[in-house]
Design a protein around this motif. Structure first.
Motif, short mmCIF file in Angstrom:
data_model
loop_
_atom_site.label_atom_id
_atom_site.label_comp_id
_atom_site.label_asym_id
_atom_site.label_seq_id
_atom_site.Cartn_x
_atom_site.Cartn_y
_atom_site.Cartn_z
N ASN A 249 10.35 -1.35 5.50
CA ASN A 249 9.76 -2.64 5.14
C ASN A 249 8.52 -2.45 4.28
O ASN A 249 8.30 -3.20 3.31
N ALA A 250 7.72 -1.46 4.61
CA ALA A 250 6.53 -1.18 3.81
C ALA A 250 6.91 -0.64 2.43
O ALA A 250 6.26 -0.95 1.43
N ILE A 251 7.96 0.16 2.38
CA ILE A 251 8.43 0.67 1.08
C ILE A 251 8.90 -0.48 0.20
O ILE A 251 8.59 -0.55 -1.00
N GLN A 252 9.64 -1.43 0.79
CA GLN A 252 10.10 -2.58 0.02
C GLN A 252 8.92 -3.43 -0.44
O GLN A 252 8.92 -3.95 -1.57
N ALA A 253 7.90 -3.56 0.40
CA ALA A 253 6.69 -4.30 0.00
C ALA A 253 6.03 -3.64 -1.20
O ALA A 253 5.53 -4.33 -2.10
N ASN A 254 6.02 -2.32 -1.23
CA ASN A 254 5.47 -1.62 -2.39
C ASN A 254 6.26 -1.93 -3.65
O ASN A 254 5.69 -2.16 -4.72
N ARG A 255 7.57 -1.95 -3.53
CA ARG A 255 8.42 -2.27 -4.70
C ARG A 255 8.20 -3.71 -5.15
O ARG A 255 8.15 -4.01 -6.35
N ASN A 256 8.09 -4.62 -4.17
CA ASN A 256 7.92 -6.03 -4.51
C ASN A 256 6.59 -6.31 -5.20
O ASN A 256 6.46 -7.28 -5.95
N SER A 257 5.60 -5.48 -4.93
CA SER A 257 4.29 -5.69 -5.53
C SER A 257 4.10 -4.90 -6.82
O SER A 257 3.01 -4.90 -7.39
N SER A 258 5.16 -4.23 -7.26
CA SER A 258 5.05 -3.44 -8.49
C SER A 258 6.17 -3.82 -9.45
O SER A 258 6.14 -4.91 -10.04
N CYS A 259 7.16 -2.99 -9.59
CA CYS A 259 8.19 -3.21 -10.62
C CYS A 259 8.99 -4.50 -10.42
O CYS A 259 9.45 -5.10 -11.40
N ASN A 260 9.15 -4.94 -9.19
CA ASN A 260 9.92 -6.17 -8.96
C ASN A 260 9.20 -7.42 -9.47
O ASN A 260 9.79 -8.50 -9.50
N ARG A 261 7.95 -7.29 -9.89
CA ARG A 261 7.18 -8.43 -10.40
C ARG A 261 7.15 -8.48 -11.93
O ARG A 261 6.50 -9.35 -12.51
N ILE A 262 7.85 -7.55 -12.57
CA ILE A 262 7.90 -7.57 -14.03
C ILE A 262 9.05 -8.49 -14.46
O ILE A 262 10.21 -8.26 -14.07
N PRO A 263 8.79 -9.51 -15.24
CA PRO A 263 9.85 -10.46 -15.63
C PRO A 263 10.86 -9.82 -16.57
O PRO A 263 10.55 -8.90 -17.33
N GLY A 264 12.08 -10.30 -16.48
CA GLY A 264 13.13 -9.83 -17.38
C GLY A 264 13.13 -10.64 -18.67
O GLY A 264 12.25 -11.47 -18.89
N PRO A 276 1.94 5.56 -8.01
CA PRO A 276 2.56 6.39 -6.99
C PRO A 276 3.88 5.82 -6.46
O PRO A 276 4.10 4.62 -6.53
N PHE A 277 4.72 6.71 -5.94
CA PHE A 277 6.03 6.31 -5.47
C PHE A 277 5.92 5.22 -4.41
O PHE A 277 4.99 5.20 -3.60
N ALA A 278 6.92 4.33 -4.38
CA ALA A 278 6.96 3.29 -3.36
C ALA A 278 7.06 3.89 -1.96
O ALA A 278 6.63 3.28 -0.98
N SER A 279 7.60 5.09 -1.85
CA SER A 279 7.77 5.75 -0.55
C SER A 279 6.53 6.53 -0.14
O SER A 279 6.62 7.51 0.59
N THR A 280 5.36 6.08 -0.62
CA THR A 280 4.09 6.68 -0.20
C THR A 280 3.12 5.58 0.20
O THR A 280 3.23 4.43 -0.24
N TYR A 281 2.15 5.95 1.04
CA TYR A 281 1.11 5.01 1.42
C TYR A 281 0.23 4.63 0.24
O TYR A 281 -0.54 3.67 0.31
N ASP A 282 0.34 5.39 -0.85
CA ASP A 282 -0.47 5.16 -2.03
C ASP A 282 0.22 4.25 -3.03
O ASP A 282 -0.33 3.96 -4.09
N GLY A 283 1.44 3.80 -2.72
CA GLY A 283 2.23 3.00 -3.64
C GLY A 283 1.80 1.55 -3.72
O GLY A 283 0.89 1.10 -3.03
N GLY A 284 2.53 0.79 -4.55
CA GLY A 284 2.28 -0.59 -4.93
C GLY A 284 1.34 -1.44 -4.13
O GLY A 284 0.25 -1.77 -4.57
N ALA A 285 1.73 -1.83 -2.91
CA ALA A 285 0.99 -2.84 -2.15
C ALA A 285 -0.41 -2.41 -1.77
O ALA A 285 -1.28 -3.25 -1.56
N SER A 286 -0.65 -1.10 -1.68
CA SER A 286 -1.96 -0.63 -1.23
C SER A 286 -2.65 0.25 -2.26
O SER A 286 -3.58 0.97 -1.95
#
Length: 360
Positions: A249-264, A276-286
């Protein structure tokens, strides 16, 4: 007296006629400072040069002025090897005497060595009997290998093993009869069956691994990571490490706060890459406030869903922007292959939640 017996040379230093051989599996081990362990997650090694003097006395504490009746001059070598997909691991201890390194009454001594293991779990049985009462005079190079087994671990289990190897000299006519060579304490080994990983295995947890993406043939992915690190983001070798995140869930939150917010729309055969990778504590959301990209990354001028704008950097003149997040559209195959390599890295290095690593 010592000079007369040949226990020391005229300058007070031990005689060194010839260096002994080596039993270490990796050549670079002998370039380590002695007594210092060098390790990655699957292998550790150490060597040390030592002397052991024997006395004809009744007290284990040397009496001032009492002279030794014999001397050993030797190198100890120790190494351990873990397996990322097996709960058993192996250790090795060796001793090599210098030419002329067994002097006086020491030529009549015997050697023994035995490994001992303690564990935070249900014990760590050791197989491999070591060596017992081997004559020093006719065995100038000796080694023993042992295996530590943790059996089948329960799902979610973690155990730590602490092994020690000690060489002991005995002499039939001196008192006391036994002298201990300096013991070797092996680095701690962790064996686990973590739910976030496949199967069970063992690693040396004190070693922070390096994810080498530069040699994997995923050029655009590696280039983006290099730029992101140059802009001040963590993960640089010898810098601030990344910390693995396993909560989906935290990994998905990182994705949602980064690349998933770029419009097509997005260009064909491209993927948005984040660091940093979404699969790290240093990624998107934080990751912090400064979101960045580069002039040739084709990232839109702003993020959808609100938030700060994207800072566009010159790839030929990247400045340190501090903490934050980096995004870039890269070759789709590079991005997906890079993700596969990262998943394999996590598995083979048995990285648990919040454990640290670097990216090259």
């Amino acid at each position: 007296m010592l000079e007369e017996q040949g226990l020391l040379d005229g300058g007070g230093a031990a005689q060194r006629v010839a260096d002994p051989g080596t039993s270490l599996s990796r050549e670079e081990c002998r370039s380590l400072p002695q007594r210092q362990w060098g390790a990655d997650r699957g292998y550790a090694c150490m060597w040390r040069e030592d002397y052991t003097f024997i006395y004809n006395r009744n007290s284990p504490t040397p009496t001032p002025g009492v002279q030794p009746v014999g001397r050993f001059h030797y190198i100890q070598e120790h190494e351990l090897t873990t397996q990322w997909n097996n709960s058993a691991w192996t250790g090795k201890s060796a001793i090599h005497f210098y030419t002329g390194g067994v002097i006086g009454a020491a030529t009549e001594a015997l050697m023994s060595v035995s490994p001992v293991c303690s564990s935070s779990g249900a014990g760590c049985p050791v197989t491999g009997s070591g060596l017992s009462d081997v004559p020093v005079a006719t065995n100038i190079d000796l080694e023993t290998t042992f295996t530590v087994s943790n059996g089948t671990l329960a799902t979610g289990a973690q155990v730590t093993n602490n092994a020690t190897s000690k060489w002991v000299f005995t002499h039939p006519q001196t008192n006391p009869l036994r002298w201990n060579a300096p013991e070797a304490r092996f680095p701690q080994v962790r064996c686990d069956r973590a739910a976030s990983l496949t199967g069970q295995g063992c690693v040396i947890p004190a070693a922070e691994p390096i994810f080498d993406i530069s040699s994997r043939g995923v050029q655009t992915h590696a280039q983006h990571i290099q730029r992101a690190q140059a802009s001040g983001l963590p993960g640089v070798v010898n810098g601030v490490p990344l910390r693995r995140l396993v909560d989906p869930n935290a990994i998905q939150a990182n994705r949602n706060s980064s690349c998933n917010r770029i419009p097509g729309p997005r260009a064909a055969n491209t993927d948005c890459d984040e660091y940093p990778f979404a699969s790290t504590y240093d990624g998107g959301a934080s990751s912090g406030a400064v979101t960045r990209t580069y002039e040739d990354c084709n990232v839109a001028a702003g993020l959808s869903g609100g938030g700060s704008s994207i800072r566009v950097l010159d790839p030929d003149n990247i400045q340190n922007e501090g903490a934050g997040l980096s995004m870039c559209f890269i070759n789709r195959q590079d991005n997906r292959s890079g993700g596969g390599y990262l998943s394999w890295f996590y598995r083979k290095q048995r990285l648990l939640d919040a454990e640290t690593f670097y990216v090259n």
